[in-house]
Design an enzyme around this catalytic site. Structure first.
Site, PDB file in Angstrom:
ATOM      1  N   PRO A   1      11.176  22.844  35.304  1.00 25.37           N
ATOM      2  CA  PRO A   1      11.946  23.100  34.077  1.00 25.37           C
ATOM      3  C   PRO A   1      13.196  22.224  34.010  1.00 25.37           C
ATOM      4  O   PRO A   1      13.874  22.018  35.014  1.00 25.37           O
ATOM      5  CB  PRO A   1      12.322  24.579  34.211  1.00 25.37           C
ATOM      6  N   GLU A   2      13.465  21.708  32.823  1.00 26.67           N
ATOM      7  CA  GLU A   2      14.659  20.891  32.619  1.00 26.67           C
ATOM      8  C   GLU A   2      15.657  21.674  31.774  1.00 26.67           C
ATOM      9  O   GLU A   2      15.488  22.881  31.550  1.00 26.67           O
ATOM     10  CB  GLU A   2      14.254  19.569  31.973  1.00 26.67           C
TER      11      GLU A   2
ATOM     12  N   HIS B   1       3.478  37.543  42.141  1.00 30.38           N
ATOM     13  CA  HIS B   1       4.423  36.723  42.901  1.00 30.38           C
ATOM     14  C   HIS B   1       5.866  37.185  42.685  1.00 30.38           C
ATOM     15  O   HIS B   1       6.782  36.382  42.556  1.00 30.38           O
ATOM     16  CB  HIS B   1       4.265  35.257  42.505  1.00 30.38           C
TER      17      HIS B   1
ATOM     18  N   ARG C   1       5.164  29.348  43.197  1.00 29.91           N
ATOM     19  CA  ARG C   1       5.187  28.266  44.197  1.00 29.91           C
ATOM     20  C   ARG C   1       6.349  28.372  45.179  1.00 29.91           C
ATOM     21  O   ARG C   1       6.462  27.555  46.093  1.00 29.91           O
ATOM     22  CB  ARG C   1       5.215  26.911  43.481  1.00 29.91           C
TER      23      ARG C   1
END
Length: 289
Positions: free
Chosen positions: A2-3, A99, A119
């Site tokens: 993400p930016e 998660h 992740r």
């Protein structure tokens, strides 16, 4: 990863659903989520109980909740989303995500905040704040183009002194934060500058134009909820952004340039993919790798 626009979307969600509430309890599952908080997850949970969420702020790709403690001090809970981190506002009775790494409940018994990270590259840490309200742990991160503290003239002057690729400069978070691979490619396409052009070989007006386009494209992306290529990039309600439909360069290999019709090319740059138009953005004779 993400930016700036994607992180700002999440910050706005925290502003709407979390700011103004008081934490009753924080729970962390596994060691990785709190690995940046050196005393560990148990200590972090203890420090957060009873804190009042005063603000939700962001710089570049980092966001933090400004917390007022019961003893009257103030600190910041930094969150970095990594590649797949999500902050989700959920009903307390909703099933736990597969998660799930952190859960925050509040004294009003309303919706809880969850940190989900498939992740596990994201994480949280507590930090003291400097005089400007920025966590000391990320003071080295430069202001981003959407901040009032951002000084384009100073950034251009610093870029002009660099004998390195302009895309490398855009991705340097110590120079200008928040710009990642997607929006760097989009800004350079709009400015009609190849990413391997040397900063030192570009004029100051051209460098200003690149920065202006970076700000412009990120504002447009923000208006569309950011860029989501899969279900990992979502806002606090789990909704994806749709700016990927408006991308002109990034991920458009083999498609005609919307400006001149030439097929967009894909090249390797800094161990990642870089997309540009061969006609609008000709390669430099001496690559700035």
């Amino acid at each position: 990863m993400p930016e700036l626009p994607e992180v700002e979307v999440v910050r706005r969600g925290l502003q709407d659903h979390v700011v103004g509430r008081t934490l009753a309890r924080a729970e962390f599952y596994g060691a990785r989520v709190a690995r940046r908080h050196l005393p560990g997850a148990h200590h972090l949970a203890e420090q957060l109980a009873g804190n009042h969420v005063a603000e939700a702020r962001r710089r570049g790709k980092y966001l933090w909740m400004v917390l007022d403690t019961p003893d009257g001090s103030r600190h910041g809970l930094i969150t970095h989303l990594g590649m797949s981190g999500q902050l989700l506002v959920e009903d307390p009775g909703a099933p736990d995500e597969k998660h799930l790494h952190a859960r925050f409940t509040f004294d009003d018994e309303g919706p809880e905040l969850r940190f989900v990270d498939q992740r596990t590259f994201g994480g949280m840490a507590l930090s003291d704040l400097d005089d400007d309200g920025v966590p000391e742990a990320i003071e080295h991160i430069a202001p981003d183009p959407l901040e009032a503290a951002f000084e384009a003239k100073a950034v251009v002057a610093a870029m002009k002194k660099r004998h390195s690729a302009v895309k490398r400069a855009l991705l340097d978070q110590d120079l200008v934060s928040g710009v990642g691979n997607i929006y760097a490619d989009e800004a350079l396409w709009r400015a009609q500058v190849h990413g391997e052009r040397l900063c030192s070989a570009l004029t100051k007006p051209t460098l200003h134009r690149v920065l202006d386009h970076a700000r412009e494209v990120m504002l447009e992306a923000l208006g569309q909820g950011g860029t989501s290529f899969d279900a990992l990039y979502v806002n606090v309600n789990g909704a994806s952004g749709y700016f990927d439909r408006s991308l002109n360069a990034y991920g458009q290999e083999g498609r005609p340039c919307r400006r001149c019709g030439t097929l967009i090319r894909r090249e390797s740059f800094m161990n990642r993919s870089s997309f540009s138009c061969p006609r609008c953005q000709p390669r430099p004779r001496t690559p700035g790798r």
